[in-house]
Design an enzyme around this catalytic site. Structure first.
Site, mmCIF file in Angstrom:
data_model
loop_
_atom_site.group_PDB
_atom_site.id
_atom_site.type_symbol
_atom_site.label_atom_id
_atom_site.label_comp_id
_atom_site.label_asym_id
_atom_site.label_seq_id
_atom_site.Cartn_x
_atom_site.Cartn_y
_atom_site.Cartn_z
ATOM 1 N N SER A 70 58.145 54.954 -38.502
ATOM 2 C CA SER A 70 57.531 53.981 -39.404
ATOM 3 C C SER A 70 58.587 53.367 -40.326
ATOM 4 O O SER A 70 59.524 52.727 -39.840
ATOM 5 C CB SER A 70 56.387 54.671 -40.162
ATOM 6 O OG SER A 70 55.532 53.719 -40.738
ATOM 7 N N ASP A 87 47.139 53.036 -33.299
ATOM 8 C CA ASP A 87 47.787 53.162 -34.608
ATOM 9 C C ASP A 87 47.157 52.150 -35.564
ATOM 10 O O ASP A 87 47.249 50.937 -35.341
ATOM 11 C CB ASP A 87 49.285 52.876 -34.413
ATOM 12 C CG ASP A 87 50.106 53.087 -35.666
ATOM 13 O OD1 ASP A 87 49.606 52.826 -36.764
ATOM 14 O OD2 ASP A 87 51.276 53.502 -35.519
ATOM 15 N N HIS A 139 49.182 57.025 -35.684
ATOM 16 C CA HIS A 139 50.444 56.938 -36.434
ATOM 17 C C HIS A 139 50.961 58.305 -36.894
ATOM 18 O O HIS A 139 51.967 58.395 -37.569
ATOM 19 C CB HIS A 139 50.202 56.051 -37.675
ATOM 20 C CG HIS A 139 51.446 55.494 -38.299
ATOM 21 N ND1 HIS A 139 52.265 54.583 -37.679
ATOM 22 C CD2 HIS A 139 52.018 55.706 -39.518
ATOM 23 C CE1 HIS A 139 53.274 54.263 -38.474
ATOM 24 N NE2 HIS A 139 53.158 54.932 -39.590
HETATM 25 N N1 LIG Z 1 49.031 58.055 -47.724
HETATM 26 C C1 LIG Z 1 48.857 56.983 -46.818
HETATM 27 C C2 LIG Z 1 49.423 57.276 -45.470
HETATM 28 C C3 LIG Z 1 50.899 57.500 -45.503
HETATM 29 C C4 LIG Z 1 51.426 57.759 -44.125
HETATM 30 O O1 LIG Z 1 50.737 57.642 -43.122
HETATM 31 N N2 LIG Z 1 52.695 58.115 -44.072
HETATM 32 C C5 LIG Z 1 53.300 58.350 -42.798
HETATM 33 C C6 LIG Z 1 54.432 57.389 -42.639
HETATM 34 S S1 LIG Z 1 53.823 55.718 -42.802
HETATM 35 C C7 LIG Z 1 55.188 54.708 -42.708
HETATM 36 O O2 LIG Z 1 56.248 54.854 -43.145
HETATM 37 C C8 LIG Z 1 53.772 59.789 -42.717
HETATM 38 O O3 LIG Z 1 54.704 60.105 -42.023
HETATM 39 N N3 LIG Z 1 53.071 60.684 -43.436
HETATM 40 C C9 LIG Z 1 53.452 62.065 -43.547
HETATM 41 C C10 LIG Z 1 52.773 63.009 -42.596
HETATM 42 O O4 LIG Z 1 53.155 64.215 -42.605
HETATM 43 O O5 LIG Z 1 51.895 62.613 -41.815
HETATM 44 C C11 LIG Z 1 47.421 56.616 -46.689
HETATM 45 O O6 LIG Z 1 46.666 57.142 -47.466
HETATM 46 O O7 LIG Z 1 47.096 55.770 -45.831
#
Ligand SMILES: N[C@@H](CCC(=O)N[C@@H](CSC=O)C(=O)NCC(=O)O)C(=O)O
Length: 277
Positions: free
Chosen positions: A147, A223, A256
């Site tokens: 991402s 996604d 995602h």
């Molecule tokens: N908090 C957000 C969602 C944030 C999210 O999905 N972060 C992803 C990366 S997104 C792009 O850079 C991530 O890797 N999260 C960490 C995990 O361990 O999954 C929301 O509320 O939508």
């Protein structure tokens, strides 16, 4: 000086966490490093992993399951944090897509942010120096990420093709100038003068003639962020127009999350290994 915070044996390799004072970021930082069993006998290549929004060094290390494959192929894997951290570091309370956890792997120029938010220099210069000085690595390196970190991996490789043998990304933001996460970050970190922005945008860098030899992208078709934020088709188009060798795997039904990453991380490490070993 780096300080070991934890050490665990996994697949006959070592999973370690370290903290250190960063000169690029002007704060204390933490990174994880996996040392494969082969490093007992010889120096090994390094794969850098750049995580996405809200992550620390821990998300990829504990959730992706990469260690099985890095141990198999004899690859050191380094995962830094996604931004500077600490009381003196500017942040925006309650916003998860800007400030701490959202450094975007660029060098900020705007007031209030430029003192600490120099993630590009940290990832491309300072961290590789620390790894080389302290761990059994050879001169070969590749970069991957997810991402925001997938975009970070793309720009690090496009700006430094001699430093990385290959680049891969999971669900990368590909064109921050053309998505809400990117325009928010670039306005904040670089200011309103958009002439600076293209230097930090993968699609724009490719339009300007930057090249890398090997690019692999994995994209889940379920996604939630694909349509508004990631826009993978922009990368496909610009790579075709500029004759860059992009392998793009569209994956039906995947989202995602780290469930998606853990499903294909083995294939990515195997793909990088052919250029690193
Ligand atoms: N908090 C957000 C969602 C944030 C999210 O999905 N972060 C992803 C990366 S997104 C792009 O850079 C991530 O890797 N999260 C960490 C995990 O361990 O999954 C929301 O509320 O939508």
């Amino acid at each position: 000086m780096i300080e070991k915070k934890s050490e665990n044996l996994i697949f006959n390799g070592q999973q370690l966490f370290y903290s250190h004072q960063s000169s690029a970021l002007n704060c204390e930082m933490t990174f994880s490093i996996f040392i494969p069993p082969q490093a007992k006998e010889k120096k090994c290549p390094v794969l850098y992993w750049l995580s996405g929004l809200t992550c620390t060094a821990d998300n990829f290390t504990s959730k992706s399951g990469f260690q099985r494959y890095a141990a198999e192929h004899g690859i050191i894997v380094v995962a830094p944090d996604t931004s500077p951290r600490g009381e003196s570091v500017k942040d925006i309370k309650d916003a998860w897509d800007i400030g701490c956890g959202a450094g975007f792997y660029l060098n900020a120029t705007s007031e209030g942010w430029k003192d600490h938010y120099q993630m590009y220099d940290y990832v491309v210069k300072e961290l590789p120096g620390i790894i080389k000085t302290n761990f059994p690595c050879n001169d070969k390196a590749s970069v991957s990420g997810h991402s925001m970190g997938g975009h970070g991996a793309l720009i690090c490789a496009l700006k430094n093709p001699q430093q990385y043998q290959s680049v891969s990304a999971f669900a990368p933001i590909v064109h921050p100038l053309d998505c809400p996460w990117g325009t928010k970050a670039f306005t904040t970190y670089l200011g309103d003068d958009q002439t600076q922005w293209s230097e930090w945008d993968a699609v724009e860098l490719i339009k300007q003639g930057n090249k890398v030899d090997h690019i692999l992208v994995e994209q889940g078709l379920a996604d939630n962020f694909l349509e508004d934020q990631l826009k993978t088709d922009s990368l496909k188009t610009v790579c075709a127009e500029n004759k860059l060798n992009l392998i793009l795997n569209d994956r039906e039904g995947y989202d995602h999350s780290y469930y998606f990453i853990s499903s294909f991380i083995g294939e990515h490490i195997k793909w990088h290994a052919q250029f690193l070993n």
